[in-house]
Scaffold this motif. Structure first.
Motif, mmCIF file in Angstrom:
data_model
loop_
_atom_site.group_PDB
_atom_site.id
_atom_site.type_symbol
_atom_site.label_atom_id
_atom_site.label_comp_id
_atom_site.label_asym_id
_atom_site.label_seq_id
_atom_site.Cartn_x
_atom_site.Cartn_y
_atom_site.Cartn_z
ATOM 1 N N LEU A 134 -4.745 -4.171 -2.349
ATOM 2 C CA LEU A 134 -5.250 -5.114 -1.528
ATOM 3 C C LEU A 134 -4.258 -5.091 -0.218
ATOM 4 O O LEU A 134 -4.843 -5.383 0.978
ATOM 5 N N LEU A 135 -3.185 -4.964 -0.138
ATOM 6 C CA LEU A 135 -2.184 -4.785 0.935
ATOM 7 C C LEU A 135 -2.580 -3.186 1.724
ATOM 8 O O LEU A 135 -2.473 -3.509 2.928
ATOM 9 N N PHE A 136 -2.975 -2.464 1.016
ATOM 10 C CA PHE A 136 -3.457 -1.212 1.780
ATOM 11 C C PHE A 136 -4.696 -1.588 2.803
ATOM 12 O O PHE A 136 -4.872 -1.346 3.702
ATOM 13 N N SER A 137 -5.457 -2.282 2.012
ATOM 14 C CA SER A 137 -7.047 -2.754 2.729
ATOM 15 C C SER A 137 -6.558 -3.650 3.949
ATOM 16 O O SER A 137 -7.289 -3.473 5.188
ATOM 17 N N MET A 138 -5.613 -4.401 3.750
ATOM 18 C CA MET A 138 -5.385 -5.464 4.668
ATOM 19 C C MET A 138 -4.576 -4.774 5.967
ATOM 20 O O MET A 138 -4.850 -5.027 7.053
ATOM 21 N N SER A 139 -3.693 -3.895 5.651
ATOM 22 C CA SER A 139 -2.989 -2.822 6.682
ATOM 23 C C SER A 139 -4.177 -2.218 7.413
ATOM 24 O O SER A 139 -4.003 -2.287 8.705
#
Length: 270
Positions: free
Chosen positions: A72-77
């Protein structure tokens, strides 16, 4: 050893390519449900369940859940940076966020329940970011070309074969993390950004965040049932749980779409 790696790579690549082709052929309803199946986690745990102990699988599944929180952090970044940077630069930054986050989250104690709560909290944050950026819904129906499918299948095959054959020597933590790496989001973000532009890529990646709940369901069922049921029964029940969550999410999205359409029609009037 090399023959085992190659066999797992080819088997996983075949599953990924086959499922991706089926998604485009079965129509939006069945295709949407199948798209949410664990096409990378599935082959990974299919092999691990047959080759390793319940304790190993349970620890690996927990590591995978932590990796999904990092995804999820990957996608937000990616969603934040892709509007200003190139596809590869945005994906590089997203990957650099994913690696330490997955390692950090794996240090959190509390088991499966805490991992799920972490995921839900991160999902709320991701939804807040999506709304703050006011990303439009993509209007392009983007079909995967052979390059996209082969790239996705190759990357997934490499990850699964390494995670289930070589990485196991380092323990379940690394194996679980590797099969949890966001291969799908990586290839989708790259190909859509290059082919249709940043807006379509960002919107599509952000829309995939809720769909990842099906992968969470797969990991939870695997971690909970392993050791209490035969390996293939655990695998099938995990797969069914994943598909059930994907189907539920699809039906909810259809209901929301029809409700929004009815409101718009009522606002316009006869």
């Amino acid at each position: 050893m090399l023959s085992v790696l190659l066999a797992k790579l080819l088997a996983t690549a075949a599953v990924v390519v086959g499922v991706s082709l089926a998604v485009g052929k079965l129509g939006p309803r069945l295709g949407g449900i199948i798209a949410g199946t664990p096409i990378v986690l599935g082959p990974g745990y299919f092999f691990m369940l047959q080759e390793h102990s319940p304790a190993f699988i349970q620890a690996a599944a927990l590591s995978t859940l932590h990796a999904l929180v990092a995804t999820l952090l990957f996608s937000m970044s990616f969603v934040v940076t892709a509007g200003r940077l190139s596809a590869l630069a945005s994906l590089a930054i997203a990957t650099l966020c994913w690696v330490p986050a997955a390692l950090l989250f794996s240090r959190v104690h509390g088991g499966v329940g805490v991992a799920v709560l972490m995921y839900l909290a991160m999902l709320l944050l991701a939804e807040g970011v999506r709304r703050a950026l006011r990303l439009a819904q993509p209007v392009i129906v983007a079909r995967s070309g052979w390059f996209d499918l082969l790239l996705r299948g190759l990357l997934a095959g490499v990850l699964v074969s390494v995670a289930t054959t070589l990485a196991v020597r380092s323990g379940p933590l690394l194996s679980g993390m590797l099969v949890g790496f966001p291969v799908g989001l990586f290839t989708i973000g790259w190909t859509l950004h290059e082919r249709y532009g940043a807006d379509v890529a960002r919107a599509t990646v952000s829309m995939a965040q809720k769909g990842m709940l099906s992968l969470v369901a797969f990991g939870v069922v695997t971690a909970t049932l392993v050791g209490h049921a035969p390996p293939m029964v655990v695998f099938l029940l995990s797969l069914l749980a994943s598909m059930a969550v994907s189907a539920m999410l699809f039906l909810i999205s259809q209901w929301q779409f029809r409700r929004a359409w009815a409101r718009r029609r009522d606002a316009i009037g006869p």
